[in-house]
Design an enzyme around this catalytic site. Sequence first.
Site, PDB file in Angstrom:
ATOM      1  N   CYS B 115       0.900  -1.160   0.000  1.00  0.00           N
ATOM      2  CA  CYS B 115       0.000   0.000   0.000  1.00  0.00           C
ATOM      3  C   CYS B 115       0.930   1.199   0.000  1.00  0.00           C
ATOM      4  O   CYS B 115       1.561   1.500   1.023  1.00  0.00           O
ATOM      5  CB  CYS B 115      -0.896   0.015   1.237  1.00  0.00           C
ATOM      6  SG  CYS B 115      -1.821   1.579   1.382  1.00  0.00           S
ATOM      7  N   SER B 119      -1.349   1.944   4.679  1.00  0.00           N
ATOM      8  CA  SER B 119      -1.113   0.590   5.174  1.00  0.00           C
ATOM      9  C   SER B 119      -2.329  -0.295   4.932  1.00  0.00           C
ATOM     10  O   SER B 119      -2.593  -1.195   5.718  1.00  0.00           O
ATOM     11  CB  SER B 119      -0.789   0.638   6.666  1.00  0.00           C
ATOM     12  OG  SER B 119      -1.800   1.374   7.334  1.00  0.00           O
ATOM     13  N   CYS B 120      -3.088  -0.030   3.853  1.00  0.00           N
ATOM     14  CA  CYS B 120      -4.281  -0.831   3.554  1.00  0.00           C
ATOM     15  C   CYS B 120      -3.879  -2.309   3.434  1.00  0.00           C
ATOM     16  O   CYS B 120      -2.870  -2.631   2.796  1.00  0.00           O
ATOM     17  CB  CYS B 120      -4.932  -0.354   2.264  1.00  0.00           C
ATOM     18  SG  CYS B 120      -5.492   1.361   2.355  1.00  0.00           S
TER      19      CYS B 120
END
Lengths: 109, 213
Positions: B115, B119-120
């Site tokens: 990501c 921080s997906c």
Amino acid sequence: MFNPDDPLAPPEKAFDQPWQAQALALADTMVRAGHFTPNQWAQTLGAALSKSEQDGAPDNAETYYNAVITALEQLTEAHTDITAPQRQVRRAAWEAAYLRTPHGQPVKL
Amino acid sequence: MSTYDPEKAAQIHRDLHTHLPPDPALRVKTLESLVVERGLVQPEIVDAWVEAYSEHIGPKRGAQVVARAWTDPEFKARLMADASEAIKDFGFEGHATGHLKAIENTDTQHNLVVCTLCSCYPFSILGMSPAWYKSSEYRARAVREPRKVLAEFGVTLAKDVSVRAWDSTAEVRYIVIPQRPAGTEGWDQDRLAAIVSRNSMIGTDRDLDTGGE
């Protein structure tokens, strides 16, 4: 329901500090409650991470979770009626509560 | 020889007796008490989330999905078509897996998930993301120089294997389906799930270890 034998439990410690889990839990709960969108969360967290990097913060978990909290503060300010001065007052109240509470007893406002 | 510094000693004494949590903990406590007080979130839901991700939800969920995909062609077809729907078989839907896409490694393609923005990550099937996934170094380099990053994780790709980096967003998250190792024919799903590493489902691991069997 704590089950120490849960076969699907994480094999390693998921968080270094309890507040890290609480920060992400709060963010996710706010998103799911519809106070801000997943995209607003990602954009705001991304901007906070980018600013930490520009400011020369070390590339570690502490910096990451500090950015998570900054993003949460910004989004609650933008999408709820919670203001920065209200946060300051509440923070001072918590500090006072910690300082007056004898060690080992639950801290209450 | 150390010298006695009365000011330092007094500071240490004060620090030991204040019991004040660290600054970030106080910031979180402040926010949580304010949003709970206004009824914006229910504290039980926050507490349940913390317990779930600290104690129960980890990458072994994803490993079960991979093992089933390896052994059940009908499930695999559904997983590749719509992973968000398919993982409902396990009850693993939820937190950030609303738009989950499964991507499959092959002899000629390796997949790497990142990501670049923040921080997906597909939390509900892989648990909390590792620290390196959230680092700015990984986020910047996974797309720019994926082969070099993979080499640092111990993954050396042959020249005829291409790498594709998938950039996660708030809308779409990914799980890599690693290749089933040779020599695992006849293994049941539990045995197969045990060899699927977290990193292989992010793409920073490729050849799974079968334990010398």
